[in-house]
Design a protein around this motif. Sequence first.
Motif, mmCIF file in Angstrom:
data_model
loop_
_atom_site.group_PDB
_atom_site.id
_atom_site.type_symbol
_atom_site.label_atom_id
_atom_site.label_comp_id
_atom_site.label_asym_id
_atom_site.label_seq_id
_atom_site.Cartn_x
_atom_site.Cartn_y
_atom_site.Cartn_z
ATOM 1 N N ALA A 1 7.429 0.121 -2.013
ATOM 2 C CA ALA A 1 7.317 -0.180 -3.444
ATOM 3 C C ALA A 1 7.132 -1.676 -3.675
ATOM 4 C CB ALA A 1 8.569 0.327 -4.181
ATOM 5 N N VAL A 2 7.897 -2.499 -2.921
ATOM 6 C CA VAL A 2 7.761 -3.955 -3.084
ATOM 7 C C VAL A 2 6.361 -4.403 -2.683
ATOM 8 C CG1 VAL A 2 8.561 -6.205 -2.254
ATOM 9 C CG2 VAL A 2 10.223 -4.431 -2.795
ATOM 10 N N VAL A 3 5.866 -3.854 -1.558
ATOM 11 C CA VAL A 3 4.531 -4.236 -1.086
ATOM 12 C C VAL A 3 3.477 -3.829 -2.114
ATOM 13 C CG1 VAL A 3 2.775 -3.762 0.665
ATOM 14 C CG2 VAL A 3 5.152 -4.186 1.351
ATOM 15 N N ALA A 4 3.603 -2.599 -2.664
ATOM 16 C CA ALA A 4 2.622 -2.112 -3.637
ATOM 17 C C ALA A 4 2.645 -2.970 -4.903
ATOM 18 C CB ALA A 4 2.919 -0.648 -3.986
ATOM 19 N N LEU A 5 3.848 -3.292 -5.387
ATOM 20 C CA LEU A 5 3.967 -4.134 -6.583
ATOM 21 C C LEU A 5 3.373 -5.513 -6.338
ATOM 22 C CD1 LEU A 5 7.514 -3.401 -8.035
ATOM 23 C CD2 LEU A 5 5.307 -3.112 -9.171
ATOM 24 N N ASP A 6 3.660 -6.055 -5.151
ATOM 25 C CA ASP A 6 3.169 -7.389 -4.807
ATOM 26 C C ASP A 6 1.644 -7.402 -4.790
ATOM 27 O OD1 ASP A 6 3.362 -10.093 -3.925
ATOM 28 O OD2 ASP A 6 2.926 -9.417 -1.892
ATOM 29 N N ALA A 7 1.050 -6.340 -4.182
ATOM 30 C CA ALA A 7 -0.403 -6.272 -4.077
ATOM 31 C C ALA A 7 -1.033 -6.052 -5.458
ATOM 32 C CB ALA A 7 -0.802 -5.151 -3.119
ATOM 33 N N ALA A 8 -0.369 -5.247 -6.309
ATOM 34 C CA ALA A 8 -0.939 -4.923 -7.614
ATOM 35 C C ALA A 8 -0.816 -6.101 -8.585
ATOM 36 C CB ALA A 8 -0.243 -3.693 -8.194
ATOM 37 N N LEU A 9 0.347 -6.744 -8.620
ATOM 38 C CA LEU A 9 0.594 -7.777 -9.628
ATOM 39 C C LEU A 9 0.262 -9.183 -9.133
ATOM 40 C CD1 LEU A 9 4.026 -6.439 -10.957
ATOM 41 C CD2 LEU A 9 1.738 -6.015 -11.881
ATOM 42 N N ALA B 1 6.278 -14.814 0.933
ATOM 43 C CA ALA B 1 5.433 -13.924 0.144
ATOM 44 C C ALA B 1 6.212 -12.623 -0.029
ATOM 45 C CB ALA B 1 4.122 -13.681 0.864
ATOM 46 N N LEU B 2 6.188 -12.047 -1.223
ATOM 47 C CA LEU B 2 7.075 -10.917 -1.515
ATOM 48 C C LEU B 2 6.873 -9.735 -0.584
ATOM 49 C CD1 LEU B 2 7.248 -10.650 -5.393
ATOM 50 C CD2 LEU B 2 8.779 -11.788 -3.785
ATOM 51 N N GLY B 3 5.650 -9.237 -0.494
ATOM 52 C CA GLY B 3 5.380 -8.006 0.254
ATOM 53 C C GLY B 3 5.662 -8.174 1.727
ATOM 54 N N GLY C 1 0.164 -15.256 -0.832
ATOM 55 C CA GLY C 1 0.201 -13.836 -1.153
ATOM 56 C C GLY C 1 -1.111 -13.162 -0.804
ATOM 57 N N GLY C 2 -1.280 -11.936 -1.291
ATOM 58 C CA GLY C 2 -2.557 -11.241 -1.154
ATOM 59 C C GLY C 2 -2.719 -10.559 0.178
ATOM 60 N N GLY C 3 -3.367 -9.406 0.184
ATOM 61 C CA GLY C 3 -3.590 -8.675 1.428
ATOM 62 C C GLY C 3 -2.352 -7.899 1.807
ATOM 63 N N LEU C 4 -2.556 -6.777 2.497
ATOM 64 C CA LEU C 4 -1.416 -5.967 2.902
ATOM 65 C C LEU C 4 -0.866 -6.480 4.228
ATOM 66 C CD1 LEU C 4 -2.530 -2.341 2.059
ATOM 67 C CD2 LEU C 4 -0.812 -3.731 0.899
ATOM 68 N N PRO C 5 0.450 -6.540 4.344
ATOM 69 C CA PRO C 5 1.033 -6.944 5.630
ATOM 70 C C PRO C 5 0.874 -5.821 6.657
ATOM 71 C CG PRO C 5 2.754 -6.334 4.075
ATOM 72 C CD PRO C 5 1.454 -6.232 3.329
ATOM 73 N N THR C 6 1.055 -6.148 7.927
ATOM 74 C CA THR C 6 1.022 -5.098 8.936
ATOM 75 C C THR C 6 2.402 -4.456 9.028
ATOM 76 O OG1 THR C 6 1.405 -6.824 10.546
ATOM 77 C CG2 THR C 6 -0.828 -5.966 10.396
ATOM 78 N N PHE C 7 2.389 -3.157 9.296
ATOM 79 C CA PHE C 7 3.636 -2.396 9.264
ATOM 80 C C PHE C 7 4.133 -2.003 10.651
ATOM 81 C CE2 PHE C 7 1.829 -1.814 5.084
ATOM 82 C CZ PHE C 7 2.936 -1.995 4.269
ATOM 83 N N SER C 8 3.401 -2.438 11.718
ATOM 84 C CA SER C 8 3.743 -1.921 13.049
ATOM 85 C C SER C 8 5.173 -2.264 13.454
ATOM 86 C CB SER C 8 2.742 -2.441 14.077
ATOM 87 O OG SER C 8 2.452 -3.795 13.824
ATOM 88 N N GLY C 9 5.601 -3.507 13.187
ATOM 89 C CA GLY C 9 6.958 -3.903 13.553
ATOM 90 C C GLY C 9 7.998 -3.110 12.778
ATOM 91 N N LEU C 10 7.704 -2.872 11.495
ATOM 92 C CA LEU C 10 8.640 -2.126 10.655
ATOM 93 C C LEU C 10 8.755 -0.679 11.130
ATOM 94 C CD1 LEU C 10 10.441 -2.089 8.139
ATOM 95 C CD2 LEU C 10 8.434 -1.433 6.821
#
Length: 500
Positions: free
Chosen positions: A55-63, A204-206, A275-284
């Motif tokens: 949700a944080v990543v989506a909000l960060d990317a959208a706003l 960066a938030l996301g 900001g901007g762009g989606l982070p990678t999720f592999s580590g998570l």
Amino acid sequence: MAAQICCVDQVRPGTHAIAGRWFCDEHFKKATYARAGFWRTGLIAIIGLLIFVAAVVALDAALQPQLGGSVLVLTGLLLAIVPAALWLVFFYQQDRLEPEPVGNVARMFVVGLALASAIGLPLTDQLFAVQDWLYTDPLTTWLASIFVTGAVEAFIIFATVRYFIFDSPEFDERTDGVIYGTAAGLGYATALNLQFILANGGSALGSGEVFVAEVALAHAAIGGLLGYFLGRAKLEQDPIWWLPTGLLLAAALNGLFLVLRGQLDSSTWEFAGQGGGLPTFSGLLLAGGLAIVVTAVVSWLMNRDIARSLNNQQPDVKQDPTVGDRQSNYAVIGAFAVCLLVGALVANNAVNRTKTFSVAGFTGAVPADFGIATGDGDAYRVIDSLGTGAEFAIQTPAIEANWDAADVATFLAGERASDYELYKILSSGQTTVNGKPAYTQEFAYVDNNGLTGAAPEVQQGVDYIFVENGRAVVVTMLTTPDYLADVEPQFARFLNSLKF
Ligand SMILES: [Zn+2]
């Protein structure tokens, strides 16, 4: 034969024995109680955190919020605390029919955070300075991740539970160890995350939240695993190797996680404001998978232990359990000391390891993690680009036939004074290096970093100037005042190895 007193409350007479310990009726019930919801609660907490991160990543990317300054830092600090807070709330809600006193769980979190900040991080970051030599070579990365970072984190989590709640009557179920261990692990993770946020002036938030959640999940899993070992040690009499095994296993798992995460795309961390762009999720995903596997394995092990206790398949009371507790406590401290000793040997080897070179008539040895950076006007130049940033250089400037070493020093001073701001000779003198006379000068100047856009920086260095048969050889060390004490012994070894 030990006195038949309940090992939990230390008052009531024991009526049942489990693997070497006596229990009163109430505490026997607790010690053999299987929390049906335990596995489910753990899973829900992990998934809840992953959903929150998404949700944080989506909000960060959208706003694409443009935060800056103290707002950015405050937001980062808040996000760093979220995983632990979420876990506490979930756990308390799910288990409210039979909760642990929430104050105890919160206390484990705070003690874990405090011990990590006061002891854990100073040990790994300052005393061992792991970040300076971790990537010297793959074997060093493995050994340092297990025997320094992994062992320190595991021992701090162990110490939090062992010395701050283990002997309390509140610790009376097998799941207690896992819950308290997880809380202590989240405390350690939060100390790490707060340090990252403060060191980088926010995040960066996301991508920041992905990173924070990754650290939290991995440490919760390691804390939970160690907590299983502690929970069983409290309610049974286990062999002396039991707790040291838990410590080493937690350290190894921590090391494995660090190495695997390092090999995945490490771009999950973005610095403040980018900001901007989606982070990678592999580590998570790796951390989430680790947490789920540990939760499942630990739940299964606890249920198996409880079944064995109920079926009385464990050995009888042989000696006073408090003696065994003391011995295994010393065994854990001993195992930790051995880990640190191994870590110190690895660190020493990594820092002092050298590689030889032979170039343009010069031979010698430089620290193994220095990279070659020979440029115009250099015979040879190496730089510690991953560590201190220090440079060692050999130059052979053209000189007039009648110059001596002091004349070369004057010539160098004139050149640098026109290249840099505030060039200043701090001291000069005569010495000999490997039987050759040399003129030395220590100097400092301000590099305004005009090409890179970085802030101006004070550079400090020393020249060793040799003049032989009309040829000048200038051997130079260059570093920043902060690293001078680290770099000087390395440069001394380089200088003494040099032959020409
Ligand atoms: Zn009791």
